[in-house]
Design a protein around this motif. Structure first.
Motif, PDB file in Angstrom:
ATOM      1  N   UNK A 199      42.785  -2.896  -0.290  1.00  0.00           N
ATOM      2  CA  UNK A 199      44.242  -2.806  -0.309  1.00  0.00           C
ATOM      3  C   UNK A 199      44.796  -1.709   0.596  1.00  0.00           C
ATOM      4  N   UNK A 200      44.035  -0.617   0.758  1.00  0.00           N
ATOM      5  CA  UNK A 200      44.444   0.367   1.758  1.00  0.00           C
ATOM      6  C   UNK A 200      44.324  -0.221   3.160  1.00  0.00           C
ATOM      7  N   UNK A 201      43.283  -1.019   3.372  1.00  0.00           N
ATOM      8  CA  UNK A 201      43.112  -1.672   4.664  1.00  0.00           C
ATOM      9  C   UNK A 201      44.244  -2.635   4.965  1.00  0.00           C
ATOM     10  N   UNK A 202      44.642  -3.409   3.966  1.00  0.00           N
ATOM     11  CA  UNK A 202      45.765  -4.331   4.154  1.00  0.00           C
ATOM     12  C   UNK A 202      47.043  -3.551   4.465  1.00  0.00           C
ATOM     13  N   UNK A 203      47.216  -2.424   3.778  1.00  0.00           N
ATOM     14  CA  UNK A 203      48.435  -1.634   3.971  1.00  0.00           C
ATOM     15  C   UNK A 203      48.473  -0.951   5.335  1.00  0.00           C
ATOM     16  N   UNK A 204      47.290  -0.594   5.862  1.00  0.00           N
ATOM     17  CA  UNK A 204      47.261   0.244   7.061  1.00  0.00           C
ATOM     18  C   UNK A 204      46.684  -0.435   8.297  1.00  0.00           C
ATOM     19  N   UNK A 205      46.278  -1.700   8.209  1.00  0.00           N
ATOM     20  CA  UNK A 205      45.654  -2.331   9.373  1.00  0.00           C
ATOM     21  C   UNK A 205      46.605  -2.398  10.566  1.00  0.00           C
ATOM     22  N   UNK A 206      47.874  -2.691  10.310  1.00  0.00           N
ATOM     23  CA  UNK A 206      48.848  -2.724  11.398  1.00  0.00           C
ATOM     24  C   UNK A 206      49.062  -1.331  11.991  1.00  0.00           C
ATOM     25  N   UNK A 207      49.039  -0.325  11.126  1.00  0.00           N
ATOM     26  CA  UNK A 207      49.214   1.053  11.593  1.00  0.00           C
ATOM     27  C   UNK A 207      48.038   1.469  12.477  1.00  0.00           C
ATOM     28  N   UNK A 208      46.814   1.085  12.071  1.00  0.00           N
ATOM     29  CA  UNK A 208      45.639   1.382  12.888  1.00  0.00           C
ATOM     30  C   UNK A 208      45.773   0.726  14.263  1.00  0.00           C
ATOM     31  N   UNK A 209      46.132  -0.555  14.285  1.00  0.00           N
ATOM     32  CA  UNK A 209      46.277  -1.270  15.554  1.00  0.00           C
ATOM     33  C   UNK A 209      47.340  -0.599  16.429  1.00  0.00           C
ATOM     34  N   UNK A 210      48.441  -0.199  15.806  1.00  0.00           N
ATOM     35  CA  UNK A 210      49.516   0.457  16.548  1.00  0.00           C
ATOM     36  C   UNK A 210      49.035   1.773  17.138  1.00  0.00           C
ATOM     37  N   UNK A 211      48.291   2.557  16.377  1.00  0.00           N
ATOM     38  CA  UNK A 211      47.803   3.846  16.865  1.00  0.00           C
ATOM     39  C   UNK A 211      46.864   3.676  18.057  1.00  0.00           C
ATOM     40  N   UNK A 212      45.933   2.727  17.969  1.00  0.00           N
ATOM     41  CA  UNK A 212      44.981   2.544  19.064  1.00  0.00           C
ATOM     42  C   UNK A 212      45.677   2.029  20.323  1.00  0.00           C
ATOM     43  N   UNK A 213      46.559   1.041  20.177  1.00  0.00           N
ATOM     44  CA  UNK A 213      47.244   0.472  21.342  1.00  0.00           C
ATOM     45  C   UNK A 213      48.177   1.499  21.984  1.00  0.00           C
ATOM     46  N   UNK A 214      48.958   2.183  21.170  1.00  0.00           N
ATOM     47  CA  UNK A 214      49.901   3.173  21.709  1.00  0.00           C
ATOM     48  C   UNK A 214      49.168   4.381  22.283  1.00  0.00           C
ATOM     49  N   UNK A 215      47.967   4.669  21.758  1.00  0.00           N
ATOM     50  CA  UNK A 215      47.177   5.771  22.294  1.00  0.00           C
ATOM     51  C   UNK A 215      46.795   5.541  23.750  1.00  0.00           C
ATOM     52  N   UNK A 216      46.505   4.284  24.092  1.00  0.00           N
ATOM     53  CA  UNK A 216      46.192   3.958  25.487  1.00  0.00           C
ATOM     54  C   UNK A 216      47.409   4.223  26.368  1.00  0.00           C
ATOM     55  N   UNK A 217      48.580   3.802  25.914  1.00  0.00           N
ATOM     56  CA  UNK A 217      49.806   4.013  26.690  1.00  0.00           C
ATOM     57  C   UNK A 217      50.068   5.510  26.864  1.00  0.00           C
ATOM     58  N   UNK A 218      49.939   6.260  25.785  1.00  0.00           N
ATOM     59  CA  UNK A 218      50.226   7.700  25.827  1.00  0.00           C
ATOM     60  C   UNK A 218      49.320   8.451  26.791  1.00  0.00           C
ATOM     61  N   UNK A 219      48.094   7.972  26.940  1.00  0.00           N
ATOM     62  CA  UNK A 219      47.164   8.656  27.834  1.00  0.00           C
ATOM     63  C   UNK A 219      47.669   8.655  29.270  1.00  0.00           C
TER      64      UNK A 219
END
Length: 473
Positions: free
Chosen positions: A11-31
């Motif tokens: 249930x934590x995974x369901x709650x945060x999976x979108x947040x994880x994806x957002x962090x990884x994708x946006x991290x590439x942009x921020x670099x």
């Protein structure tokens, strides 16, 4: 115990999976596209030569007129409406006119527009269609706390091809920020998402701090539980490891095992980015140290400009106290300056002997200051490119001091040095060996974030299917 771990991770995974994806994708942009700021090169390029003839007020009188009793620095700049002294203390600053000491804050949009246009033209930007488009305390790009002393801000759109917008401080009349259409667009997909930076939340720093810290901690717990499950569920088939799952679950399991170390260290270090003194020291001067570094000098010792004239090349003049003495610094270019000592002698900056003298009052047991190498494990940069930064080691406490203007750039105790590795190195791969090979570091960061994004997408698919089954039943 395993049942509880499975349930929590699910249930934590369901709650945060979108947040994880957002962090990884946006991290590439921020670099590749950092949050908008006014680079020092841009700030200096936008400065007009100082109008010495109109600056008839003495520095001491400017400090008195400002009402800032604990003033530590005074700068003289040229604005479209005349030369202005900007008086700074530890907690506030104020601008006064160099001709008569009157308040020089900017209230008129016309004045702000004229300042922005001169700044743009000094930098070679097209300002023919410039216009003031907003006057506000906060917007999406001016939420960082470094602008607090300048609020409210005038936002001026230059109307050029790049969609440049500059922000003029209502307190000092300086241009303090610029953005372009490209920066704004990419940052909506980068920093704004990554830092959870909507204006309505980020404008309340304390609330934003608590929200993002809590979300990051819960995400870290979800990742830790997943790592435990991933390792426990691995099976041996002969000499090979295998997953008991099939389909998307198997893909999630395998990628998770491959990416476990990176995901855990990246989420952990991301959580530490919101530490703000909770576990590690903040690297700030103590009150006693602040009293030494920001000690108000005797401003009456600053000679009048007509008796000690400034260079015709100066675009900014700064008076600052160092070791109880008053110095004057004239910025003639981005990487060129002249420092006038109390005895009238000139040099490019402060010397190691002057740094050592001040350190005897700041801390005990300090060794001779040494110049910081460019590839130091704990880097610090001078305000003037190429100027030396001096490090003074006082037992386990280190101070990095800018040789250009005497500012303390870093206070590094053991806790802060540990934080440099636990956060900076782990989260941005800011390891010296990787910094020496920037292209390889770029590829590594993009590759690892892409791997993390793939892992997150498998979690999104699994979570969506779980939710559909739950609601269907």
């Amino acid at each position: 115990m395993m049942g509880a771990i499975v349930l929590l991770h699910r249930w934590l995974g369901i709650a945060f999976c979108l947040l994880f994806a957002m962090w990884f994708a946006s991290g590439i942009v921020m670099h590749f596209v950092p949050f908008p700021s006014l680079a020092e090169a841009e700030r200096v390029a936008g400065l007009a030569p100082v109008g010495r003839a109109q600056a008839t007020l003495t520095v001491a009188d400017a400090v008195t007129a400002s009402g800032i009793a604990d003033a530590a620095r005074v700068r003289l700049i040229q604005r479209t409406d005349g030369p202005v002294y900007i008086v700074s203390g530890p907690s506030r600053l104020r601008a006064v006119r160099a001709a008569d000491g009157q308040d020089a804050s900017v209230r008129s949009p016309d004045v702000a527009l004229a300042i922005a246009m001169v700044h743009a033209r000094q930098r070679g930007l097209d300002a023919a269609h410039a216009a003031v488009v907003a006057y506000a305390d906060y917007d999406q790009w001016s939420v960082p706390n470094g602008f607090d002393r300048h609020r409210p801000l005038f936002r001026v759109a230059l109307g050029d091809a790049a969609g440049t917008e500059v922000y003029v401080s209502s307190r000092t009349g300086e241009v303090v920020l610029d953005t372009t259409r490209r920066e704004r667009g990419w940052n909506l997909a980068g920093s704004v998402l990554h830092w959870i930076y909507p204006t309505v939340l980020r404008s309340n720093w304390a609330l934003w701090d608590r929200v993002v810290w809590t979300l990051s901690l819960l995400a870290l717990i979800a990742a830790l539980l997943g790592a435990v499950l991933g390792i426990v569920r691995v099976k041996m088939q002969g000499r090979h490891l295998s997953s008991p799952y099939r389909g998307w679950h198997a893909l999630h399991h395998v990628i998770g095992l491959v990416a476990t170390v990176f995901v855990l260290t990246w989420i952990f270090s991301g959580w530490l980015s919101m530490d703000h003194g909770r576990l590690f020291s903040r690297g700030q001067l103590t009150s006693a140290e602040t009293g030494v570094v920001h000690a108000a000098p005797d401003w009456g010792t600053a000679p009048p400009l007509d008796k000690n004239p400034i260079s015709s090349l100066a675009h900014e003049v700064e008076w600052f106290a160092f070791d109880g003495k008053l110095y004057r610094r004239e910025q003639t270019g981005l990487d060129t300056q002249v420092v006038v000592r109390p005895d009238g002698a000139e040099s490019p900056g402060l010397s190691a002997q002057e740094i050592a003298s001040m350190m005897t009052r700041l801390a005990t047991g300090c060794g001779a200051p040494s110049i910081l190498a460019d590839n130091d494990d704990y880097p610090a940069q001078s305000a003037v490119p190429g100027a030396p930064v001096y490090r003074s080691r006082c037992g386990g406490l280190w101070f990095d001091i800018d040789g250009a203007d005497g500012r303390v750039l870093q206070r590094l105790d053991a806790s802060r040095r540990a934080y440099r590795w636990a956060y900076g190195a782990l989260h941005t791969l800011d390891f010296p060996i990787l910094n020496a090979h920037p292209r390889f570091r770029d590829v590594l960061i993009v590759g690892l974030c892409a791997l993390g994004l793939m892992f997150s997408i498998t979690g999104i698919v699994i979570g969506w299917r779980r939710l559909r089954r739950s609601f269907a039943s």
